[in-house]
Scaffold this motif. Sequence first.
Motif, short mmCIF file in Angstrom:
data_model
loop_
_atom_site.label_atom_id
_atom_site.label_comp_id
_atom_site.label_asym_id
_atom_site.label_seq_id
_atom_site.Cartn_x
_atom_site.Cartn_y
_atom_site.Cartn_z
N LEU A 61 0.86 -1.19 0.00
CA LEU A 61 0.00 0.00 0.00
C LEU A 61 0.88 1.23 0.00
O LEU A 61 1.86 1.30 0.75
N SER A 62 0.52 2.21 -0.80
CA SER A 62 1.26 3.45 -0.87
C SER A 62 0.26 4.60 -1.00
O SER A 62 -0.93 4.36 -1.11
N GLY A 63 0.75 5.81 -0.98
CA GLY A 63 -0.11 6.98 -1.15
C GLY A 63 -0.34 7.71 0.15
O GLY A 63 -0.09 7.20 1.24
N GLY A 64 -0.83 8.94 0.04
CA GLY A 64 -1.04 9.81 1.19
C GLY A 64 -2.04 9.29 2.20
O GLY A 64 -2.00 9.65 3.37
N TRP A 93 -5.81 9.55 -0.90
CA TRP A 93 -5.95 8.31 -1.63
C TRP A 93 -4.90 7.30 -1.18
O TRP A 93 -3.91 7.65 -0.57
N ALA A 94 -5.17 6.06 -1.54
CA ALA A 94 -4.21 4.97 -1.32
C ALA A 94 -4.20 4.11 -2.56
O ALA A 94 -5.18 4.07 -3.31
N THR A 95 -3.10 3.46 -2.79
CA THR A 95 -3.00 2.57 -3.94
C THR A 95 -2.38 1.26 -3.52
O THR A 95 -1.41 1.23 -2.77
N GLY A 173 -1.16 -0.74 -10.38
CA GLY A 173 -1.99 -1.04 -9.23
C GLY A 173 -3.40 -0.52 -9.35
O GLY A 173 -3.86 -0.15 -10.43
N VAL A 174 -4.07 -0.48 -8.20
CA VAL A 174 -5.44 0.01 -8.08
C VAL A 174 -5.45 1.11 -7.04
O VAL A 174 -4.94 0.93 -5.93
N SER A 175 -6.02 2.27 -7.39
CA SER A 175 -6.08 3.40 -6.46
C SER A 175 -7.52 3.63 -6.01
O SER A 175 -8.45 3.48 -6.79
#
Length: 193
Positions: A61-64, A93-95, A173-175
Amino acid sequence: MKRALSILALTACGGTQTQPATTTPTATATATATPTPTATESDSPISTGNKHKKVGNGWFLSGGGKNFYDAIYEPGARPVIVMKQSSDPGGRWATLMKNVAAVPYAGKKVRVRLEVKSTGVTGRGEVWARSAAPHNAEDAPMTTTPLTPDTTDLKWYEVTLDVKDNARVVEYGVSLAGPGEVRVGQDAIEVLP
């Protein structure tokens, strides 16, 4: 002369020592480890380090808003990762993403395919892919395909992109931003003619 030098060399290196070696017993202490009840990042199924939350099998998982989403493998015969919001991300969001070495794809057009099922996605929801060159900004331009808000089964989504000659990774990926849940099944990268 050679024989005399060989004997001198053996003597200098201790090769002619005939006295038995002696050892003196010494007391040793054995340290006993005491377990502590504290948890560490490695004890957790998902690492919560500063950069990414690891899920497994190359996914993370990545993103703010990554700390407001959970992603776990769903038990069953077929591996599926479930990603859903755990608390309000406040618009962040997360991805759920993976990155692979770009070497086999450099200079080629590729199709990235992801098998996704979405439920209740009312905010941003998309499948995406990009290739990043060395020293490129983390948010390099990407190609996206919006998710259908609700699907009854896993559905294949595709993103096509040109991988530059100097690309270091292909990321995909999927966000999500907002409520909803996605299930991610198989993924694939295909080189196009």
